[in-house]
Scaffold this motif. Structure first.
Motif, PDB file in Angstrom:
ATOM      1  N   LYS A 125       0.728  -1.313   0.096  1.00  0.00           N
ATOM      2  CA  LYS A 125       0.055  -0.019   0.070  1.00  0.00           C
ATOM      3  C   LYS A 125       0.807   1.276   0.032  1.00  0.00           C
ATOM      4  O   LYS A 125       0.451   2.276  -0.441  1.00  0.00           O
ATOM      5  CB  LYS A 125      -0.983   0.037   1.121  1.00  0.00           C
ATOM      6  CG  LYS A 125      -0.192  -0.038   2.492  1.00  0.00           C
ATOM      7  CD  LYS A 125      -1.312   0.100   3.700  1.00  0.00           C
ATOM      8  CE  LYS A 125      -0.428   0.209   5.138  1.00  0.00           C
ATOM      9  NZ  LYS A 125      -1.401   0.263   6.143  1.00  0.00           N
ATOM     10  N   ASN A 126       2.162   1.155   0.600  1.00  0.00           N
ATOM     11  CA  ASN A 126       3.037   2.392   0.686  1.00  0.00           C
ATOM     12  C   ASN A 126       4.146   2.306  -0.289  1.00  0.00           C
ATOM     13  O   ASN A 126       4.420   3.304  -0.662  1.00  0.00           O
ATOM     14  CB  ASN A 126       3.744   2.545   2.122  1.00  0.00           C
ATOM     15  CG  ASN A 126       2.536   2.816   2.959  1.00  0.00           C
ATOM     16  OD1 ASN A 126       1.329   3.558   2.882  1.00  0.00           O
ATOM     17  ND2 ASN A 126       2.671   2.283   4.356  1.00  0.00           N
ATOM     18  N   VAL A 127       4.700   1.030  -0.639  1.00  0.00           N
ATOM     19  CA  VAL A 127       5.735   1.109  -1.715  1.00  0.00           C
ATOM     20  C   VAL A 127       5.830  -0.576  -2.209  1.00  0.00           C
ATOM     21  O   VAL A 127       5.242  -1.563  -1.267  1.00  0.00           O
ATOM     22  CB  VAL A 127       6.952   1.317  -1.006  1.00  0.00           C
ATOM     23  CG1 VAL A 127       7.410   0.317   0.366  1.00  0.00           C
ATOM     24  CG2 VAL A 127       8.235   1.245  -1.798  1.00  0.00           C
ATOM     25  N   LYS A 144       6.381   4.007  -5.663  1.00  0.00           N
ATOM     26  CA  LYS A 144       5.138   4.386  -4.656  1.00  0.00           C
ATOM     27  C   LYS A 144       3.837   4.360  -5.403  1.00  0.00           C
ATOM     28  O   LYS A 144       3.902   4.420  -6.683  1.00  0.00           O
ATOM     29  CB  LYS A 144       5.292   5.771  -4.198  1.00  0.00           C
ATOM     30  CG  LYS A 144       6.641   6.159  -3.499  1.00  0.00           C
ATOM     31  CD  LYS A 144       6.912   7.533  -3.211  1.00  0.00           C
ATOM     32  CE  LYS A 144       8.209   7.792  -2.587  1.00  0.00           C
ATOM     33  NZ  LYS A 144       8.349   9.189  -2.365  1.00  0.00           N
ATOM     34  N   LEU A 178      11.688   7.020   3.010  1.00  0.00           N
ATOM     35  CA  LEU A 178      10.546   6.456   2.508  1.00  0.00           C
ATOM     36  C   LEU A 178       9.696   6.061   3.768  1.00  0.00           C
ATOM     37  O   LEU A 178       8.450   6.366   3.582  1.00  0.00           O
ATOM     38  CB  LEU A 178      10.727   5.472   1.608  1.00  0.00           C
ATOM     39  CG  LEU A 178       9.638   4.625   0.820  1.00  0.00           C
ATOM     40  CD1 LEU A 178       8.892   5.806   0.030  1.00  0.00           C
ATOM     41  CD2 LEU A 178       9.763   3.291   0.057  1.00  0.00           C
ATOM     42  N   ALA A 179      10.487   5.285   4.729  1.00  0.00           N
ATOM     43  CA  ALA A 179       9.784   5.149   5.879  1.00  0.00           C
ATOM     44  C   ALA A 179       9.072   6.292   6.838  1.00  0.00           C
ATOM     45  O   ALA A 179       7.893   6.468   7.185  1.00  0.00           O
ATOM     46  CB  ALA A 179      10.658   4.424   6.970  1.00  0.00           C
ATOM     47  N   ALA A 181       8.259   9.211   5.423  1.00  0.00           N
ATOM     48  CA  ALA A 181       7.266   9.784   4.615  1.00  0.00           C
ATOM     49  C   ALA A 181       5.859   9.202   4.926  1.00  0.00           C
ATOM     50  O   ALA A 181       4.888   9.606   4.783  1.00  0.00           O
ATOM     51  CB  ALA A 181       7.445   9.855   3.087  1.00  0.00           C
ATOM     52  N   ASN A 182       6.151   7.952   5.229  1.00  0.00           N
ATOM     53  CA  ASN A 182       4.710   7.043   5.645  1.00  0.00           C
ATOM     54  C   ASN A 182       4.641   6.966   7.157  1.00  0.00           C
ATOM     55  O   ASN A 182       3.834   6.076   7.654  1.00  0.00           O
ATOM     56  CB  ASN A 182       5.082   5.694   4.905  1.00  0.00           C
ATOM     57  CG  ASN A 182       4.764   5.856   3.379  1.00  0.00           C
ATOM     58  OD1 ASN A 182       3.788   5.782   3.002  1.00  0.00           O
ATOM     59  ND2 ASN A 182       5.792   5.840   2.896  1.00  0.00           N
ATOM     60  N   GLY A 183       5.296   7.729   8.057  1.00  0.00           N
ATOM     61  CA  GLY A 183       5.037   7.711   9.293  1.00  0.00           C
ATOM     62  C   GLY A 183       5.615   6.391  10.109  1.00  0.00           C
ATOM     63  O   GLY A 183       5.156   6.012  11.138  1.00  0.00           O
ATOM     64  N   ILE A 210       7.652  -0.867   6.442  1.00  0.00           N
ATOM     65  CA  ILE A 210       7.000   0.400   5.804  1.00  0.00           C
ATOM     66  C   ILE A 210       5.359   0.304   5.291  1.00  0.00           C
ATOM     67  O   ILE A 210       4.612   1.195   5.714  1.00  0.00           O
ATOM     68  CB  ILE A 210       7.814   1.021   4.606  1.00  0.00           C
ATOM     69  CG1 ILE A 210       9.174   1.352   4.986  1.00  0.00           C
ATOM     70  CG2 ILE A 210       7.153   2.114   3.774  1.00  0.00           C
ATOM     71  CD1 ILE A 210      10.190   1.658   3.841  1.00  0.00           C
ATOM     72  N   ASN A 211       5.049  -0.805   4.742  1.00  0.00           N
ATOM     73  CA  ASN A 211       3.821  -1.229   4.533  1.00  0.00           C
ATOM     74  C   ASN A 211       2.940  -1.614   5.601  1.00  0.00           C
ATOM     75  O   ASN A 211       1.737  -1.248   5.581  1.00  0.00           O
ATOM     76  CB  ASN A 211       3.869  -2.277   3.248  1.00  0.00           C
ATOM     77  CG  ASN A 211       4.228  -1.855   1.959  1.00  0.00           C
ATOM     78  OD1 ASN A 211       3.959  -0.895   1.664  1.00  0.00           O
ATOM     79  ND2 ASN A 211       4.800  -2.830   1.384  1.00  0.00           N
ATOM     80  N   GLN A 214      -0.875  -5.957   6.133  1.00  0.00           N
ATOM     81  CA  GLN A 214      -1.877  -5.744   4.799  1.00  0.00           C
ATOM     82  C   GLN A 214      -2.544  -7.023   4.627  1.00  0.00           C
ATOM     83  O   GLN A 214      -1.893  -8.146   4.111  1.00  0.00           O
ATOM     84  CB  GLN A 214      -1.119  -5.447   3.636  1.00  0.00           C
ATOM     85  CG  GLN A 214      -0.111  -3.987   3.680  1.00  0.00           C
ATOM     86  CD  GLN A 214       0.540  -3.644   2.548  1.00  0.00           C
ATOM     87  OE1 GLN A 214       0.012  -2.796   1.621  1.00  0.00           O
ATOM     88  NE2 GLN A 214       1.932  -4.288   2.634  1.00  0.00           N
TER      89      GLN A 214
END
Length: 420
Positions: A125-127, A144, A178-179, A181-183, A210-211, A214
């Motif tokens: 969902k994030n990468v 992304k 990247l992490a 940026a996705n909190g 990171i994701n 899911q």
């Protein structure tokens, strides 16, 4: 050419030919293709022992259809059930070496743009994570959601500094940004990034963190790259004399029983999805018993006298092999195997009785205890769990002198249970 020399030549040839055949035979698996015009078709794809990311495939609609060779011009994507999904993308490709032998003290940042198939490792969902392998190296790409510019390579420019490989900070920092940026900025993630290597396992662990959880994330079917096995077998080893010894005469009788043994081992698949070529490490212990007898008529005493040699021993062996599945289906396989054997005999009984009452025991006979030999085997595998085989090992020379030689050769019939 002697029988022993011929067998050694055959076994050596098998170790070369078996892997070569593996790359040439068809192995069609259920899959699908997405053509350049957007149409999706189900069918069968020839799954190979790919060392590089495939850029062409052979596809057929069903078992009776003629296969088509399809590549970048014809396809947008293709997938093989449980064995990988590939998408076409135009991406930047770094060209610098990653092996120690090709590294220097300066970063090699050369690159070029290509349109290629990338293997999809993770859709998130994030990468999303992709990979591409050619003759130079394996590269990893991230993308992304909603970005149309194509996957971006996680650039890794390794170089030598004081004989240590440096350069991982570039792709590690990219993943960290990247992490953030996705909190995601957990201590666990920081720990992973500090020791990260440019490998599928390390990068995938970071991408999955990171994701986050899911439920609908596409996951490839889990297939192990290795397995253990245990088994039992029966084997026999006739004791053969040659040269100037009474037991080498015509009419000598050879008696050897089929006695039990146990085996344990580890298999590693060259390609865990295809499972056509297997590298095996096997150890075994077996009990062996053999007897050789010769009876002669002595005219000066008008009687018969017997010469005999009774032998009993434990045979301990280590046997690396290459296994090739000639017929390779999930529920049934037939295979050939070749390898070499390191072995040791522990003699329990070793007695030679001459015709006139003389007796030689273990110390007198001076038999060898350690050996290096070859082996060949053939068998079947059923239901992914049971393996039945017959194996032959050529002559092991126990005694070699200018006057005579003594040897054994082993034939085994066995069954293994394969732990998945």
């Amino acid at each position: 050419m002697t029988r022993s020399t011929a067998l050694k030549f055959l076994l050596s040839a098998l170790t070369i030919v078996i892997p070569s055949i593996a790359f040439s035979q068809a192995n069609y698996k259920i899959g699908f293709i997405v053509r350049a015009i957007g149409d999706t078709s189900g069918g069968l794809i020839d799954l190979k022992e790919w060392e590089k990311t495939p850029q062409t495939i052979h596809f057929k609609k069903d078992e009776t259809s003629k296969p088509e060779k399809l590549g970048l011009e014809e396809l947008q994507a293709f997938g093989i059930s449980g064995n990988g999904f590939f998408e076409k993308h135009t991406v930047n490709i770094t060209l610098g070496a990653m092996r120690m032998a090709g590294l220097s003290e300066e970063k090699d940042t050369t690159s070029e743009t290509r349109t290629i198939f990338l293997e999809v490792i993770e859709k998130g969902k994030n990468v999303s994570l992709y990979s591409y392998t050619d003759k130079i190296k394996t590269r990893f790409y991230i993308q992304k959601p909603g970005i149309d510019t194509g996957p971006e390579e996680l650039q890794y420019y390794p170089y030598l500094e004081n004989r240590k490989v440096r350069g991982a900070e570039i792709f590690a920092n990219k993943l960290h940004l990247l992490a953030l940026a996705n909190g995601v900025n957990s201590s666990k993630l920081i720990g992973r990034l500090q020791s990260i290597q440019y490998t599928k396992k390390d990068i995938l662990n970071v991408v999955r963190e990171i994701n986050g959880p899911q439920e609908n994330t596409r996951r490839k079917e889990k297939t192990s790259a290795s397995r253990f096995f245990a088994g039992a077998f029966l084997s026999t080893s006739p004791l053969i004399y040659k040269g100037d010894d009474p037991l080498a005469k015509d009419g000598t009788t050879h008696t050897s029983a089929f006695l039990p043994g146990i085996s344990l081992g580890y298999d590693s698949f060259v390609n865990k999805h295809v499972q056509k070529v297997v590298l095996r490490l096997a150890g075994a212990v077996s009990l062996q018993r053999a007897s050789t007898n010769e009876t002669s008529y002595y005219i000066n005493t008008f009687d018969y006298r017997t010469t005999s040699h009774d032998l009993e021993y434990l045979h301990i062996s280590f046997n690396p092999q290459i296994i090739y599945n000639v017929y390779n289906q999930a529920q049934f396989k037939t295979f050939l195997a070749a390898g070499f054997t390191l072995s040791r005999n522990v003699y329990l009984e070793n007695e030679y009785r001459g015709a006139y009452g003389s007796k030689k025991t273990d110390e007198d006979l001076g038999m060898r205890k350690a050996f290096l030999s070859y082996s060949a085997a053939a068998g079947v595998q059923v239901k992914k769990k049971i393996e039945c085989y017959i194996k032959y090992s050529p002559s092991l020379e126990l005694v070699s002198s200018t006057r005579y030689s003594t040897s054994i050769r082993q034939i085994s019939v066995g069954m293994n249970y394969l732990f998945k």
